[in-house]
Design a protein around this motif. Structure first.
Motif, PDB file in Angstrom:
ATOM      1  N   LEU A   1       0.813  -1.201   0.000  1.00 16.62           N
ATOM      2  CA  LEU A   1       0.000   0.000   0.000  1.00 16.62           C
ATOM      3  C   LEU A   1       0.855   1.262   0.000  1.00 16.62           C
ATOM      4  N   MET A   2       2.070   1.138   0.487  1.00 16.95           N
ATOM      5  CA  MET A   2       2.922   2.322   0.550  1.00 16.95           C
ATOM      6  C   MET A   2       3.138   2.914  -0.841  1.00 16.95           C
ATOM      7  N   PHE A   3       3.234   2.068  -1.832  1.00 17.09           N
ATOM      8  CA  PHE A   3       3.454   2.550  -3.190  1.00 17.09           C
ATOM      9  C   PHE A   3       2.200   3.228  -3.746  1.00 17.09           C
ATOM     10  N   LEU A   4       1.034   2.749  -3.355  1.00 13.40           N
ATOM     11  CA  LEU A   4      -0.215   3.343  -3.824  1.00 13.40           C
ATOM     12  C   LEU A   4      -0.499   4.691  -3.164  1.00 13.40           C
ATOM     13  N   LEU A   5       0.092   4.918  -2.019  1.00 18.76           N
ATOM     14  CA  LEU A   5      -0.122   6.175  -1.307  1.00 18.76           C
ATOM     15  C   LEU A   5       0.741   7.311  -1.863  1.00 18.76           C
ATOM     16  N   GLN A   6       1.588   6.985  -2.839  1.00 17.57           N
ATOM     17  CA  GLN A   6       2.475   7.985  -3.414  1.00 17.57           C
ATOM     18  C   GLN A   6       2.311   8.001  -4.928  1.00 17.57           C
ATOM     19  N   ALA A   7       2.511   9.148  -5.507  1.00 14.22           N
ATOM     20  CA  ALA A   7       2.376   9.291  -6.961  1.00 14.22           C
ATOM     21  C   ALA A   7       3.456   8.473  -7.669  1.00 14.22           C
ATOM     22  N   TRP A   8       3.065   7.844  -8.757  1.00 12.21           N
ATOM     23  CA  TRP A   8       3.995   6.969  -9.481  1.00 12.21           C
ATOM     24  C   TRP A   8       5.080   7.739 -10.217  1.00 12.21           C
ATOM     25  N   ASP A   9       4.809   8.986 -10.545  1.00 11.36           N
ATOM     26  CA  ASP A   9       5.747   9.753 -11.368  1.00 11.36           C
ATOM     27  C   ASP A   9       6.600  10.735 -10.557  1.00 11.36           C
ATOM     28  N   LYS A  10       6.620  10.557  -9.247  1.00 13.99           N
ATOM     29  CA  LYS A  10       7.415  11.418  -8.371  1.00 13.99           C
ATOM     30  C   LYS A  10       8.326  10.528  -7.526  1.00 13.99           C
ATOM     31  N   PRO A  11       9.377  11.096  -6.958  1.00 13.22           N
ATOM     32  CA  PRO A  11      10.266  10.286  -6.112  1.00 13.22           C
ATOM     33  C   PRO A  11       9.498   9.655  -4.944  1.00 13.22           C
ATOM     34  N   MET A  12       9.872   8.427  -4.612  1.00 11.52           N
ATOM     35  CA  MET A  12       9.228   7.708  -3.509  1.00 11.52           C
ATOM     36  C   MET A  12       9.774   8.176  -2.167  1.00 11.52           C
ATOM     37  N   ASN A  13       8.911   8.191  -1.183  1.00  7.92           N
ATOM     38  CA  ASN A  13       9.279   8.559   0.175  1.00  7.92           C
ATOM     39  C   ASN A  13       9.293   7.277   1.016  1.00  7.92           C
ATOM     40  N   TYR A  14      10.457   6.886   1.489  1.00  6.29           N
ATOM     41  CA  TYR A  14      10.595   5.660   2.279  1.00  6.29           C
ATOM     42  C   TYR A  14      10.796   5.954   3.760  1.00  6.29           C
ATOM     43  N   SER A  15      10.325   7.074   4.213  1.00 11.21           N
ATOM     44  CA  SER A  15      10.518   7.455   5.611  1.00 11.21           C
ATOM     45  C   SER A  15       9.688   6.565   6.531  1.00 11.21           C
ATOM     46  N   ASP A  16      10.007   6.616   7.812  1.00 10.28           N
ATOM     47  CA  ASP A  16       9.246   5.861   8.810  1.00 10.28           C
ATOM     48  C   ASP A  16       7.792   6.320   8.839  1.00 10.28           C
ATOM     49  N   LYS A  17       7.592   7.611   8.633  1.00 13.44           N
ATOM     50  CA  LYS A  17       6.230   8.156   8.629  1.00 13.44           C
ATOM     51  C   LYS A  17       5.415   7.557   7.482  1.00 13.44           C
ATOM     52  N   ALA A  18       6.016   7.421   6.294  1.00 12.07           N
ATOM     53  CA  ALA A  18       5.312   6.839   5.148  1.00 12.07           C
ATOM     54  C   ALA A  18       4.989   5.368   5.394  1.00 12.07           C
ATOM     55  N   VAL A  19       5.914   4.650   6.000  1.00  7.55           N
ATOM     56  CA  VAL A  19       5.685   3.236   6.321  1.00  7.55           C
ATOM     57  C   VAL A  19       4.572   3.106   7.357  1.00  7.55           C
ATOM     58  N   ASP A  20       4.611   3.941   8.371  1.00  4.50           N
ATOM     59  CA  ASP A  20       3.571   3.903   9.413  1.00  4.50           C
ATOM     60  C   ASP A  20       2.198   4.236   8.842  1.00  4.50           C
ATOM     61  N   GLU A  21       2.149   5.202   7.931  1.00  2.00           N
ATOM     62  CA  GLU A  21       0.880   5.555   7.289  1.00  2.00           C
ATOM     63  C   GLU A  21       0.335   4.377   6.475  1.00  2.00           C
ATOM     64  N   ALA A  22       1.214   3.691   5.766  1.00  3.54           N
ATOM     65  CA  ALA A  22       0.790   2.525   4.983  1.00  3.54           C
ATOM     66  C   ALA A  22       0.288   1.418   5.897  1.00  3.54           C
ATOM     67  N   LYS A  23       0.967   1.194   7.004  1.00  4.93           N
ATOM     68  CA  LYS A  23       0.532   0.166   7.960  1.00  4.93           C
ATOM     69  C   LYS A  23      -0.824   0.515   8.563  1.00  4.93           C
ATOM     70  N   ALA A  24      -1.031   1.788   8.862  1.00  2.60           N
ATOM     71  CA  ALA A  24      -2.314   2.222   9.427  1.00  2.60           C
ATOM     72  C   ALA A  24      -3.453   2.008   8.423  1.00  2.60           C
ATOM     73  N   LYS A  25      -3.205   2.343   7.155  1.00  2.62           N
ATOM     74  CA  LYS A  25      -4.235   2.127   6.119  1.00  2.62           C
ATOM     75  C   LYS A  25      -4.521   0.640   5.979  1.00  2.62           C
ATOM     76  N   GLU A  26      -3.461  -0.172   5.974  1.00  2.00           N
ATOM     77  CA  GLU A  26      -3.646  -1.617   5.848  1.00  2.00           C
ATOM     78  C   GLU A  26      -4.480  -2.161   7.007  1.00  2.00           C
ATOM     79  N   ASP A  27      -4.186  -1.727   8.219  1.00  2.00           N
ATOM     80  CA  ASP A  27      -4.964  -2.158   9.383  1.00  2.00           C
ATOM     81  C   ASP A  27      -6.418  -1.738   9.256  1.00  2.00           C
TER      82      ASP A  27
END
Length: 109
Positions: A1-27
């Motif tokens: 889900l982390m990849f879907l939360l970010q635009a495909w044509d922009k640099p990816m953000n792999y920060s802890d905050k982005a990972v936590d946001e993806a985990k929260a959405k998944e939950d």
């Protein structure tokens, strides 16, 4: 889900905050799917459930989500907007299920 939360044509953000946001959405999605599965295990076909204002509001939210999701995907695969729409629908469905308790229109879920 982390990849879907970010635009495909922009640099990816792999920060802890982005990972936590993806985990929260998944939950959030897992909890919704679990609650819907639990409702489907009940004897809901035996109940008479009509469409009240709550069901009409949920149906409107579903249609709005479908329309907005389609528009976002047509807009350069705007997956962050799609995830936002799905998250909003998830919240709406949770509110509906809590409000209606054991008298949900399971066909809408």
């Amino acid at each position: 889900l982390m990849f879907l939360l970010q635009a495909w044509d922009k640099p990816m953000n792999y920060s802890d905050k982005a990972v936590d946001e993806a985990k929260a959405k998944e939950d959030s999605f897992k909890n919704l799917f679990g609650a819907v599965k639990a409702r489907l295990r009940e004897d809901w076909p035996a109940r008479n459930v009509g469409w009240t204002t709550d069901e009409r509001n949920l149906w409107t939210a579903i249609e709005t989500c479908q329309h907005n999701t389609h528009a976002a995907l047509c807009d350069n695969f705007n997956t962050p907007q799609v995830m936002s729409e799905l998250s909003s629908l998830c919240s709406t469905m949770n509110v509906y299920m809590k409000k209606r308790a054991n008298n949900c229109a399971v066909q809408l879920l």
